[in-house]
Motif scaffolding. Structure first.
Motif, PDB file in Angstrom:
ATOM      1  N   ILE A 898     -19.784 -78.722 -75.673  1.00 52.96           N
ATOM      2  CA  ILE A 898     -19.836 -80.183 -75.700  1.00 52.96           C
ATOM      3  C   ILE A 898     -18.420 -80.712 -75.878  1.00 52.96           C
ATOM      4  O   ILE A 898     -17.993 -81.629 -75.185  1.00 52.96           O
ATOM      5  CB  ILE A 898     -20.762 -80.656 -76.834  1.00 52.96           C
ATOM      6  N   TRP A 899     -17.694 -80.091 -76.809  1.00 50.46           N
ATOM      7  CA  TRP A 899     -16.269 -80.337 -77.021  1.00 50.46           C
ATOM      8  C   TRP A 899     -15.687 -79.038 -77.573  1.00 50.46           C
ATOM      9  O   TRP A 899     -16.401 -78.239 -78.180  1.00 50.46           O
ATOM     10  CB  TRP A 899     -16.046 -81.519 -77.950  1.00 50.46           C
ATOM     11  N   ILE A 900     -14.398 -78.800 -77.356  1.00 47.88           N
ATOM     12  CA  ILE A 900     -13.805 -77.486 -77.611  1.00 47.88           C
ATOM     13  C   ILE A 900     -13.890 -77.042 -79.074  1.00 47.88           C
ATOM     14  O   ILE A 900     -13.905 -75.849 -79.367  1.00 47.88           O
ATOM     15  CB  ILE A 900     -12.324 -77.465 -77.167  1.00 47.88           C
ATOM     16  N   ASP A 901     -13.944 -78.010 -80.022  1.00 50.59           N
ATOM     17  CA  ASP A 901     -13.965 -77.622 -81.438  1.00 50.59           C
ATOM     18  C   ASP A 901     -14.755 -78.664 -82.230  1.00 50.59           C
ATOM     19  O   ASP A 901     -15.478 -79.482 -81.651  1.00 50.59           O
ATOM     20  CB  ASP A 901     -12.543 -77.471 -81.983  1.00 50.59           C
ATOM     21  N   ASP A 902     -14.595 -78.650 -83.552  1.00 54.22           N
ATOM     22  CA  ASP A 902     -15.345 -79.574 -84.408  1.00 54.22           C
ATOM     23  C   ASP A 902     -14.457 -80.698 -84.947  1.00 54.22           C
ATOM     24  O   ASP A 902     -14.669 -81.198 -86.052  1.00 54.22           O
ATOM     25  CB  ASP A 902     -15.992 -78.818 -85.564  1.00 54.22           C
ATOM     26  N   SER A 903     -13.491 -81.120 -84.141  1.00 55.82           N
ATOM     27  CA  SER A 903     -12.528 -82.118 -84.606  1.00 55.82           C
ATOM     28  C   SER A 903     -13.035 -83.548 -84.491  1.00 55.82           C
ATOM     29  O   SER A 903     -12.443 -84.458 -85.069  1.00 55.82           O
ATOM     30  CB  SER A 903     -11.215 -81.984 -83.818  1.00 55.82           C
ATOM     31  N   LEU A 904     -14.115 -83.780 -83.733  1.00 58.28           N
ATOM     32  CA  LEU A 904     -14.642 -85.135 -83.601  1.00 58.28           C
ATOM     33  C   LEU A 904     -15.572 -85.459 -84.772  1.00 58.28           C
ATOM     34  O   LEU A 904     -16.232 -84.576 -85.325  1.00 58.28           O
ATOM     35  CB  LEU A 904     -15.395 -85.295 -82.275  1.00 58.28           C
ATOM     36  N   ASN A 905     -15.657 -86.752 -85.101  1.00 58.79           N
ATOM     37  CA  ASN A 905     -16.426 -87.151 -86.281  1.00 58.79           C
ATOM     38  C   ASN A 905     -17.918 -87.322 -86.019  1.00 58.79           C
ATOM     39  O   ASN A 905     -18.734 -87.128 -86.923  1.00 58.79           O
ATOM     40  CB  ASN A 905     -15.872 -88.470 -86.835  1.00 58.79           C
ATOM     41  N   TRP A 906     -18.298 -87.748 -84.817  1.00 61.55           N
ATOM     42  CA  TRP A 906     -19.694 -88.009 -84.454  1.00 61.55           C
ATOM     43  C   TRP A 906     -20.392 -88.856 -85.533  1.00 61.55           C
ATOM     44  O   TRP A 906     -21.444 -88.482 -86.044  1.00 61.55           O
ATOM     45  CB  TRP A 906     -20.464 -86.697 -84.280  1.00 61.55           C
ATOM     46  N   PRO A 907     -19.856 -90.008 -85.896  1.00 61.56           N
ATOM     47  CA  PRO A 907     -20.381 -90.750 -87.053  1.00 61.56           C
ATOM     48  C   PRO A 907     -21.790 -91.306 -86.868  1.00 61.56           C
ATOM     49  O   PRO A 907     -22.485 -91.556 -87.854  1.00 61.56           O
ATOM     50  CB  PRO A 907     -19.367 -91.886 -87.226  1.00 61.56           C
ATOM     51  N   SER A 908     -22.220 -91.533 -85.618  1.00 61.03           N
ATOM     52  CA  SER A 908     -23.521 -92.173 -85.388  1.00 61.03           C
ATOM     53  C   SER A 908     -24.563 -91.236 -84.795  1.00 61.03           C
ATOM     54  O   SER A 908     -25.718 -91.627 -84.638  1.00 61.03           O
ATOM     55  CB  SER A 908     -23.348 -93.382 -84.451  1.00 61.03           C
TER      56      SER A 908
END
Length: 965
Positions: A898-908
């Motif tokens: 989905i994305w290369i790592d877990d750096s995104l917050n995905w707040p919602s």
């Protein structure tokens, strides 16, 4: 410090005069006085304890003791040396007693000082005052909402949250469980609960908050001074204010009570029955609390009743009992307590169910209590017309989904909507009334688009109210399997009759019902004949619905209905002609879709008051252009017509000449504000556009379908909860015709079906598509990209909210070239399905613009390897896709991430669906991000393919995994 004072005193007491010892005692006393003053200062805004009163008394007594020591000390100092040398043993003894007295007094003072602390003022308020309510973890629905609220409270940008919904739906229970949640005590220094309906006004609310903070406001009447004290007390503290049951007439300005949440770390959660209160209170997140699902309601009922509900003879009855509770937690709770006492006796359960079903004809304790409260909600309606509109809505079957336009037409026909000669104005007023009833939680939105429904309990309440009314008596017997009509007395007494969806075969010859204004007989397929004189005593009838009946003709007494405003004959598939309409001089609404008329109903040309007409051309068997004469000079007579819908078979090419002739006449209508029609060709559309002066008017709404295709349904409209006013469907066309581009400029929603001769949507003109809010592209074999941004110097598609792309085999990207700021800035839904060549979804810079994207669905796209491509999104900020709530990935055989790592917050992000994605081995989550993720639905194979960074995240996600079929 106290021990040092005692040591100093003992040393001083060894001196002859003991003067230094006295100074120590005096110093201690002065300290006590300072301590007293500090406590008294606190006591001005705090309540003091009885211990403090006792301490003050001891302080006053110690003052006398110190003064007595001073007198004795002065006597000793006045003695001469000779007197001192010659003093008797008795005097020596007195001196020793004085020193001993000083020691004892000083010890008392030290002890008194040690006990003089701020705890003598009433203790600081508890961080949270626990509400004694059942935990929500047994109720998935409540628990989910509490978790949602916690997620919003963690968001620094969210200050106020509003829960709104009808009485009994569980708002207070949700709030109580929020109050008790262990995370709340960690997030806030103090939680303040106020039931606003009990405090009535702003002043009492202010005092309730002061009491919770244990501030002593006795004698203080200045509201500003109290606000200052509250403000001072909360300074530097994280505070959560829970306001339960906020009424619509309370002007709740928090800054006036000392709790301005814009300046301090104060957050507010409120509950109300009225949606507009959420807006008046400027809530950042209004949450509509709906009744429970049937499954959740049944689960709650089982828990409340206990193990007896599982008995094989009880369970079938119990399910019917639970259904009678209309999915309202408050009613489930009350009814379950009553049935819990019935034990394992099927007879008692069956008798209880019978009583429950017969309400309101007989009393039932649980419902009667709730209805009394709900009637208060009804009385709270500030307008008699709105009350009538609410009561009228109960005429439809229980749990029925009511089409909004139809309901508003009935309201207008009944005369509820006044001072609105124009149909468009009347609809707008009707929408305002409807919105207010919804905002007051008396009606609710249905899951079906453009429909509303009335909760069963509220409907029973409305029927009960109408039964006590003199001029709003409703006879309602829908879905009862009736074969015979009501008796003469029932016809005579009723103002409105609903016999919807029964098995009626006959009707009375001439019922005496001059007071009848609405008669609903729809969906009675066995009703084939209406007696000739049936309508003879219905001169005041305003609404007549016969749709879906088996009638073959209309009776001659139809001409007696000179007050009739709305007539529905749609889906009367045996009705072969339209006759006996001579007396319908005030008819405004006529629906004759899907009838089987042998000839074009030229009689409609005589209905000169008609404002809304819905009909089908495919009924009449017209196959040749020579039959166009049937249609001539009919529509041109309807000069008051405002809304026209003409349905036809979009695959039948024989209608071209007929539609062209009709559209030429329709173009001359000067009051038309809404037109829904299928133009077989672009030339037919051009002919209408060139002749009409109204279609560009801002008030004009249209649904134009152009070209031959399989369905008249507009799929893109299903994506919008609110009505789209201007929609264009272009099917199986070719190239870019200027007239299409002209219509696109006025269009809100666009469907492009099976089109050729264009490789991108932007070929129709960037300026021409700038206003579209919804777009569906389907079966277009030559589309390669949606927008080519090369050479464009401004934002594009800035109004687009929904985009659906399906079966576009050559699509390689959504966007090519630069993406200017503001492009796609309102896009909330993106669906990509069966795009065989698509490799990238978010082109370089595109994802930064998608701040409103809430739902992303990618299905049957075999070449996609990454949802967010790394090479296109270098340096992606953690806050990308801040509002994405749902992600659906289905049948993507090559997708690896989905994305290369877990750096995104995905707040919602709340929900992910993964199906047939065997190459997807890792999810972009850790223990810190995606705090609102509630559910991962995945098939077993896709789930098993996932690898985990550590056991903690695996366990967390495992707990919310739901296996799909």
């Amino acid at each position: 410090m106290l021990r040092e004072a005692l040591t100093a005193f003992n040393s001083a007491a060894a001196t002859a005069a003991g003067g230094d010892g006295y100074e120590v005692a005096k110093g201690l006393y002065n300290e006590i006085l300072h301590r007293r003053d500090d406590i008294l200062a606190q006591a001005k805004t705090k309540f003091v304890t009885p211990v403090f009163e006792a301490w003050i008394s001891r302080v006053m007594k110690s003052k006398e003791e110190v003064q007595e020591l001073e007198i004795k000390k002065e006597k000793i100092k006045k003695r001469t040396l000779a007197e001192f040398l010659c003093e008797s043993s008795e005097s020596s003894k007195s001196r020793a007693e004085l020193i001993k007295s000083m020691v004892e007094t000083c010890e008392k003072l030290c002890n008194l000082l040690s006990k003089g602390n701020l705890e003598m003022v009433e203790k600081l308020p508890e961080r949270v005052m626990i509400k004694h309510e059942p935990k929500t973890k047994d109720k998935k629905f409540f628990y989910s909402i509490v978790e949602d609220i916690l997620g919003h409270l963690r968001d620094k940008n969210v200050k106020r949250i509003g829960l709104w919904g009808m009485a009994g739906v569980g708002k207070t229970t949700i709030m109580q469980n929020l109050n008790n949640n262990e995370n709340i005590a960690k997030m806030f220094d103090i939680v303040i609960w106020v039931t606003v309906s009990k405090v009535c006004n702003l002043e009492k609310l202010q005092h309730a908050i002061a009491d919770r903070l244990k501030l002593n406001m006795e004698g203080i009447t200045d509201r500003n001074e109290i606000a200052e004290q509250i403000c001072r007390e909360l300074k530097g503290k994280k505070c959560l204010l829970l306001l339960d049951d906020v009424r619509k007439d309370l002007d709740l300005d928090l800054s006036l009570i000392g709790m301005d949440d814009n300046e301090r770390d104060i957050k507010v959660v409120l509950t109300t029955r009225h949606r507009h209160v959420c807006y008046d209170m400027e809530t950042d997140e209004p949450i509509n609390v709906q009744p429970l699902s049937e499954d959740d309601a049944w689960e709650m009922f089982k828990v409340k009743v206990g193990k007896n509900v599982n008995h094989q003879d009880i369970e079938p009855i119990a399910k019917l009992v639970a259904k009678e509770c209309a999915c309202l937690p408050l009613l489930i709770d009350k009814v379950a307590k009553i049935f819990r006492r019935k034990g394992k006796s099927p007879q008692l359960w069956d008798d209880g169910l019978s009583s429950l079903q017969r309400w309101p004809h007989i009393e039932f304790q649980g419902i009667d209590e709730l209805i009394k409260y709900l009637e208060f909600c009804y009385e709270d309606i500030d307008d008699e017309v709105k009350k009538d509109c609410f009561l009228y809505s109960a005429i439809y079957p229980e749990d029925n989904e009511i089409y909004i336009d139809y309901l508003l037409e009935c309201w207008r026909a009944e005369g509820f909507i006044l001072d609105a000669n124009e149909f468009r104005v009347a609809r707008n007023k009707g929408h305002s009334i409807l919105k207010e009833l919804i905002n007051m939680s008396l009606l609710e939105w249905s899951e079906k688009m453009n429909h509303v429904r009335m909760n069963k309990v509220l409907r029973n309440m409305a029927l009960n109210i109408s039964s006590r009314s003199c001029n709003f008596k409703i006879l309602v017997k829908p879905l009862e399997g009736l074969r015979e009509a009501p008796n003469d007395v029932e016809w005579q007494q009723a103002n409105r009759i609903s016999l919807i969806d029964n098995k009626l075969c006959t009707l009375p010859e001439k019922p005496d019902c001059n007071n009848l204004s609405t008669l609903l007989l729809q969906i009675n397929p066995d009703l084939r004949v209406i007696p000739k004189s049936f309508f003879g005593c219905m001169q005041n009838l305003r609404v007549l619905d016969l749709h879906g009946t088996g009638i073959t003709s209309l009776p001659s007494s139809m001409s007696c209905l000179n007050c009739l405003r709305a007539l529905y004959l749609n889906y009367c598939t045996y009705l072969k002609e339209l006759c006996c309409l001579e007396g319908l001089g005030h008819l405004e609404v006529l629906d004759i879709r899907d009838t089987r008329f042998k000839h074009f109903p030229i009689q409609i040309g005589y209905l000169i008051q008609l404002k809304c007409l819905r009909m089908s051309l495919s009924n009449f068997g017209i196959e040749h252009s020579s039959n166009v004469e049937f249609c001539r000079n009919v529509f041109s007579r309807l000069q008051l017509l405002e809304e026209l819908r003409i349905d036809l078979d979009p695959n039948n090419q024989s209608w071209e000449a007929t539609v062209k002739a009709i559209s030429e006449e329709v173009a001359t209508l000067t009051n038309l504000t809404s037109l829904s029609i299928c133009f077989p060709t672009v030339d037919c559309l051009r002919s209408y556009i060139s002749a009409s002066s109204l279609w560009k008017n801002s008030h004009f709404t249209f649904q134009f379908s152009v070209g031959y295709h399989g369905s008249t349904h507009y799929q893109i409209l299903d994506c919008f909860k609110y009505q789209i006013k201007k929609c264009l469907k272009l099917a199986n066309g070719e190239g870019v015709d200027p007239i299409i581009s002209d219509v696109l400029l006025e269009t809100d929603a666009f469907e492009l079906i099976g089109h050729t001769g264009a490789s991108r949507l932007s070929d129709f003109g960037i300026e021409r598509i700038k206003n579209i809010r919804g777009c569906l592209i389907k079966g277009c074999n030559e589309i390669e990209t949606i927008v080519d941004g090369n050479g464009i110097t401004r934002s594009v598609l800035e109004c687009l909210e929904k985009m659906l792309i399906n079966n576009v085999p050559k699509l390689e990207s959504i966007w090519e070239g630069p993406v200017h700021y503001g492009s796609l800035s309102r896009l909330t839904t993106l669906t990509l399905c069966n795009c065989l060549k698509l490799k990238k979804i978010f082109s370089s810079g595109m994802i930064q613009q998608l701040s409103e994207l809430q739902q992303l669905t990618v299905e049957e796209c075999p070449e996609i390897e990454e949802i967010i491509t790394e090479s296109e999104n270098n340096g992606l900020v953690p806050d990308a896709l801040p509002r994405l709530k749902m992600l659906v990935l289905s049948n993507l055989p090559k997708v690896k991430s989905i994305w290369i790592d877990d750096s995104l917050n995905w707040p919602s992000l709340k929900r992910i669906t993964i199906f047939k994605c065997e190459m997807l081995t890792r999810l972009p989550f850790n223990n810190e991000n995606a705090i609102n993720l509630k559910c991962i639905e995945a098939d077993q194979i896709s789930w098993s393919a996932l690898a985990w960074q550590d056991d903690t995240i695996e366990n967390r996600l495992q707990s919310i995994w739901f296996q799909s079929a």
